[in-house]
Design an enzyme around this catalytic site. Sequence first.
Site, PDB file in Angstrom:
ATOM      1  N   GLU A 183       0.830  -1.218   0.000  1.00  0.00           N
ATOM      2  CA  GLU A 183       0.000   0.000   0.000  1.00  0.00           C
ATOM      3  C   GLU A 183       0.857   1.258   0.000  1.00  0.00           C
ATOM      4  OE1 GLU A 183      -2.904   0.529  -0.733  1.00  0.00           O
ATOM      5  OE2 GLU A 183      -3.433  -1.580  -0.718  1.00  0.00           O
TER       6      GLU A 183
HETATM    7  C1  LIG Z   1       2.955  -9.562  -0.279  1.00  0.00           C
HETATM    8  C2  LIG Z   1       2.706  -8.403  -1.174  1.00  0.00           C
HETATM    9  C3  LIG Z   1       1.410  -8.094  -1.557  1.00  0.00           C
HETATM   10  C4  LIG Z   1       1.171  -7.034  -2.424  1.00  0.00           C
HETATM   11  N1  LIG Z   1      -0.105  -6.797  -2.871  1.00  0.00           N
HETATM   12  C5  LIG Z   1      -0.295  -5.914  -3.884  1.00  0.00           C
HETATM   13  C6  LIG Z   1      -1.560  -5.796  -4.529  1.00  0.00           C
HETATM   14  O1  LIG Z   1      -2.532  -6.442  -4.138  1.00  0.00           O
HETATM   15  N2  LIG Z   1      -1.667  -4.956  -5.575  1.00  0.00           N
HETATM   16  C7  LIG Z   1      -0.628  -4.217  -6.028  1.00  0.00           C
HETATM   17  O2  LIG Z   1      -0.789  -3.499  -6.998  1.00  0.00           O
HETATM   18  N3  LIG Z   1       0.584  -4.292  -5.428  1.00  0.00           N
HETATM   19  C8  LIG Z   1       0.778  -5.115  -4.374  1.00  0.00           C
HETATM   20  N4  LIG Z   1       2.012  -5.221  -3.786  1.00  0.00           N
HETATM   21  C9  LIG Z   1       3.077  -4.341  -4.206  1.00  0.00           C
HETATM   22  C10 LIG Z   1       3.449  -3.263  -3.175  1.00  0.00           C
HETATM   23  O3  LIG Z   1       2.413  -2.328  -3.061  1.00  0.00           O
HETATM   24  C11 LIG Z   1       4.785  -2.650  -3.587  1.00  0.00           C
HETATM   25  O4  LIG Z   1       5.762  -3.639  -3.338  1.00  0.00           O
HETATM   26  C12 LIG Z   1       5.128  -1.380  -2.853  1.00  0.00           C
HETATM   27  O5  LIG Z   1       4.225  -0.359  -3.178  1.00  0.00           O
HETATM   28  C13 LIG Z   1       6.541  -0.894  -3.154  1.00  0.00           C
HETATM   29  O6  LIG Z   1       6.838  -0.953  -4.505  1.00  0.00           O
HETATM   30  P1  LIG Z   1       8.144  -1.731  -5.011  1.00  0.00           P
HETATM   31  O7  LIG Z   1       8.239  -3.003  -4.298  1.00  0.00           O
HETATM   32  O8  LIG Z   1       8.156  -1.754  -6.478  1.00  0.00           O
HETATM   33  O9  LIG Z   1       9.354  -0.847  -4.497  1.00  0.00           O
HETATM   34  P2  LIG Z   1      10.090   0.314  -5.303  1.00  0.00           P
HETATM   35  O10 LIG Z   1       9.091   1.251  -5.864  1.00  0.00           O
HETATM   36  O11 LIG Z   1      11.075  -0.278  -6.224  1.00  0.00           O
HETATM   37  O12 LIG Z   1      10.863   1.040  -4.123  1.00  0.00           O
HETATM   38  C14 LIG Z   1      12.036   0.482  -3.524  1.00  0.00           C
HETATM   39  C15 LIG Z   1      12.415   1.354  -2.323  1.00  0.00           C
HETATM   40  O13 LIG Z   1      12.675   2.696  -2.752  1.00  0.00           O
HETATM   41  C16 LIG Z   1      11.862   3.616  -2.050  1.00  0.00           C
HETATM   42  N5  LIG Z   1      11.431   4.669  -2.987  1.00  0.00           N
HETATM   43  C17 LIG Z   1      10.978   4.526  -4.240  1.00  0.00           C
HETATM   44  N6  LIG Z   1      10.689   5.727  -4.773  1.00  0.00           N
HETATM   45  C18 LIG Z   1      10.956   6.648  -3.840  1.00  0.00           C
HETATM   46  C19 LIG Z   1      10.857   8.076  -3.770  1.00  0.00           C
HETATM   47  N7  LIG Z   1      10.392   8.799  -4.791  1.00  0.00           N
HETATM   48  N8  LIG Z   1      11.213   8.675  -2.612  1.00  0.00           N
HETATM   49  C20 LIG Z   1      11.651   7.970  -1.563  1.00  0.00           C
HETATM   50  N9  LIG Z   1      11.773   6.621  -1.580  1.00  0.00           N
HETATM   51  C21 LIG Z   1      11.434   5.976  -2.692  1.00  0.00           C
HETATM   52  C22 LIG Z   1      10.684   2.802  -1.519  1.00  0.00           C
HETATM   53  O14 LIG Z   1      10.158   3.357  -0.332  1.00  0.00           O
HETATM   54  C23 LIG Z   1      11.311   1.431  -1.296  1.00  0.00           C
HETATM   55  O15 LIG Z   1      11.865   1.361  -0.010  1.00  0.00           O
HETATM   56  C24 LIG Z   1       2.258  -6.250  -2.886  1.00  0.00           C
HETATM   57  C25 LIG Z   1       3.558  -6.540  -2.459  1.00  0.00           C
HETATM   58  C26 LIG Z   1       3.792  -7.607  -1.643  1.00  0.00           C
HETATM   59  C27 LIG Z   1       5.214  -7.928  -1.262  1.00  0.00           C
END
Ligand SMILES: Cc1cc2nc3c(=O)[nH]c(=O)nc-3n(C[C@H](O)[C@H](O)[C@H](O)COP(=O)(O)OP(=O)(O)OC[C@H]3O[C@@H](n4cnc5c(N)ncnc54)[C@H](O)[C@@H]3O)c2cc1C
Length: 598
Positions: A435
């Site tokens: 989220e």
């Molecule tokens: C078990 C599980 C269930 C999930 N369920 C859903 C679902 O139902 N639907 C769905 O759509 N998604 C879902 N997700 C995805 C989840 O919402 C994302 O993993 C999350 O939003 C973070 O995105 P990312 O993993 O791509 O990290 P990234 O976007 O790659 O970010 C990596 C790190 O960089 C930081 N970061 C990135 N950009 C910035 C910025 N501009 N400023 C500061 N920090 C930054 C982030 O905080 C993070 O720590 C799920 C994930 C998991 C693991």
Amino acid sequence: MPTYTPPTKDMQFILHDVLEVSAMQVPGYDELDRDFTAAVLDEAGKIASDVLAPLNVVGDRQGCTLENGVVRTPDGFKDAFDTLREGGWTALDCDPEYGGQGLPYLISTSVGEMFSSANMAFNMYPGLTHGAYNTIHAHGSEAQKRTYLPKMVTCEWGGTMNLTEPHCGTDLGLIRTKAEPAEDGTYRISGQKIWISAGEHDMCENIIHLVLAKLPDAPEGTKGISLFIVPKFLVNEDGSLGARNALSCGGLEQKMGIHGNATCVMNYDGATGFLVGEPHKGMRAMFTMMNEARLGVGLQGYAQGEVAYQNALGFALDRLQGRDVTGTQAPDKPADPIIVHPDVRRNLMDQKAFVEGARAFTFWGASLLDAGHRAGDAQAEQMVSLMTPVIKGFLTDKGFETTVLAQQTLGGSGFTREWGLEQFVRDARITMIYEGTNGIQALDLVGRKLAQNGGKAIMAFFEMIKGYIKENSGHDPAFDAQFLEPLKAASKDLQAAGVYFMQNGMKNPNNALSGSYDFMHLFGHVCLGLMWARMARAARQALDSGTTDTAFHEAKIATGRHYMTRHLPMTATHLARIEAGGDTVMTLAPEQFASAAG
Ligand SMILES: Cc1cc2nc3c(=O)[nH]c(=O)nc-3n(C[C@H](O)[C@H](O)[C@H](O)COP(=O)(O)OP(=O)(O)OC[C@H]3O[C@@H](n4cnc5c(N)ncnc54)[C@H](O)[C@@H]3O)c2cc1C
């Protein structure tokens, strides 16, 4: 095996003695008398402890399996889902026009806490359906609402949110999923979504996916994202299920926790989709779902803390080790129970003070949401919008921390599978990530919410705290000293942080964004400080008016004092970090981060 006891007494106290719900001028709240909420909470509590909690370990051990495109949920999940459906538990706050019960969101929040504590992975299935229901309810056409909502209210059909793709999670402007207009007014959706919770499973006859995709003429970035309903089975004119849509689950994620929830790779291969709302306005619509979902995730965080605390307490009362330093407590036993030791008590008090404060904070947030949605109270709406990232970020960070504290209470047993604490730790961890990670929540708070509408919401928050202190001071010197003075000091720290951002964040945004995480925590502490002041005052009033439950109310005041003296002072540390600015955070060049290697 861990156990779960529904905390209905505390919920009743918060609803009636602290929030005074039946006196709130919100449609539907006048029906919320003590008997009514007791009946709902007791029934929900039974389902949580008798039906959902025993399946929590089963879900963790078995997980979900994928075979020939079919995802099977752990043993017992389907029957439990039927119990929820048959009892109307999925329809509590849904619109009566579509078969819902029309109860306040506050009620479904209190029930949701119990279901989440009992079995978080399971409760995500109805939880996501509810989020999808809300989005279609707010942004769908009349025809879409009639087609999908009645079955989503009953959870005969499930719902999901599909945002994340392999190359983007936070930066959704980068999504590649395409929506090609077809001649019949529908769209062909193609692309891959990953980590989709409840994306495929065997508990619902249809699954209604909400998918973000880009139209061919889409502007770059988030301004070019549209939202589509993409059902697993297309729905015929008469409401019956039609052809299988061109979408499939391509794999299940192996995860650290929430094994009972299917986290799916979803492939869309020219699937038929239906536009929700206007083209390119999908992010706005999806935010409806995300805001409620973020409150729900904050709730998941402290709900895991609650169940972990309960089990830590049970262990601390039973486990015999060492003697009380001030005098033996159990002379007939080889040692005293570990709850006699100050360090074990510190640990338990930290857990209790957080969980009860978090519950009050979340219930208050839910009541503001009701006031905004049901009574058209714009100020309440603004306030809850400001606090949403705090509820999500602060309560999940602290909720996870609480599960670790609870695990620590058990010593080595906490590390073993048998006692179940390690599952709570693993399950709680995801709440800080999905989220929108907690870092992104902090960014949303400082970068967007603080300045929204000229800073009206944060000004209103400060006014509310000031008003509360003024109104409640001067009646009881102990209350003033123990609760109001610390609250005043913490709120001053929050104001000072706001002033720092105004004076330094404009000049250099790194100064604001390096402190945003601390600001989110500072804000969270002030909110819990306010909640503890309100709870302590209500408890004092109950004691003064001769309540028979003195143990509960005295414990409330003592737990509140623990929060005010041992947790609230953290605001000064957060302020000091914020005022240190971005200097040390931003100085190193990327290659210097590895300069100590080799
Ligand atoms: C078990 C599980 C269930 C999930 N369920 C859903 C679902 O139902 N639907 C769905 O759509 N998604 C879902 N997700 C995805 C989840 O919402 C994302 O993993 C999350 O939003 C973070 O995105 P990312 O993993 O791509 O990290 P990234 O976007 O790659 O970010 C990596 C790190 O960089 C930081 N970061 C990135 N950009 C910035 C910025 N501009 N400023 C500061 N920090 C930054 C982030 O905080 C993070 O720590 C799920 C994930 C998991 C693991």
